[in-house]
Design an enzyme around this catalytic site. Sequence first.
Site, short mmCIF file in Angstrom:
data_model
loop_
_atom_site.label_atom_id
_atom_site.label_comp_id
_atom_site.label_asym_id
_atom_site.label_seq_id
_atom_site.Cartn_x
_atom_site.Cartn_y
_atom_site.Cartn_z
N GLY A 55 0.81 -1.22 0.00
CA GLY A 55 0.00 0.00 0.00
C GLY A 55 0.84 1.26 0.00
N CYS A 56 1.89 1.26 0.82
CA CYS A 56 2.75 2.45 0.91
C CYS A 56 3.52 2.67 -0.39
CB CYS A 56 3.69 2.32 2.10
SG CYS A 56 2.80 2.31 3.67
N THR A 57 3.91 1.58 -1.04
CA THR A 57 4.60 1.70 -2.32
C THR A 57 3.66 2.29 -3.36
OG1 THR A 57 6.09 -0.11 -1.81
CG2 THR A 57 5.81 0.42 -4.15
#
Length: 157
Positions: A46-48
């Site tokens: 998700g953060c990527t």
Amino acid sequence: MPERLIPGAPAPDFTLKNSEGRDVSLKDFRGRKTVVYFYPAASTPGCTKEACEFRDSLASLRQAGYDVLGISPDPVDKLARFTAAEGLNFPLLSDEDHAVAEAYGAWGEKKNYGRTYEGLIRSTVVVDPQGSVAVAQYNVRATGHVAKLRRDLKLDV
């Protein structure tokens, strides 16, 4: 529950290390609009996705007068690897003691699979050129967040 920021409130000042180990301060961005986004962990799916959406949107955000800063509790070396792996073109800042996340209301109780714990709440705060909060969004979704933020800022009209 952490104290959340509201539009019009002063944005808490901070100085954190970037992925190169250099100090970056919010005051360095006075006179411009600054998107400060908090994400839980570098190199996670998700953060990527969220970081790459900011990367891909950065030229048009800058053209509209916005800078972007990403903040996570990751150590500097992990941020350096994440920046290199994803070709990120904006500063990622290390908030290992999560003091800045706490000041921004982005650290607090989370629930995941029935478990309750303290952690980073995915959040975005837009700081105006004078250093006040223009927009504060909490519990944002990683995927599609940048597009929603652009709509909220009326950049895609």
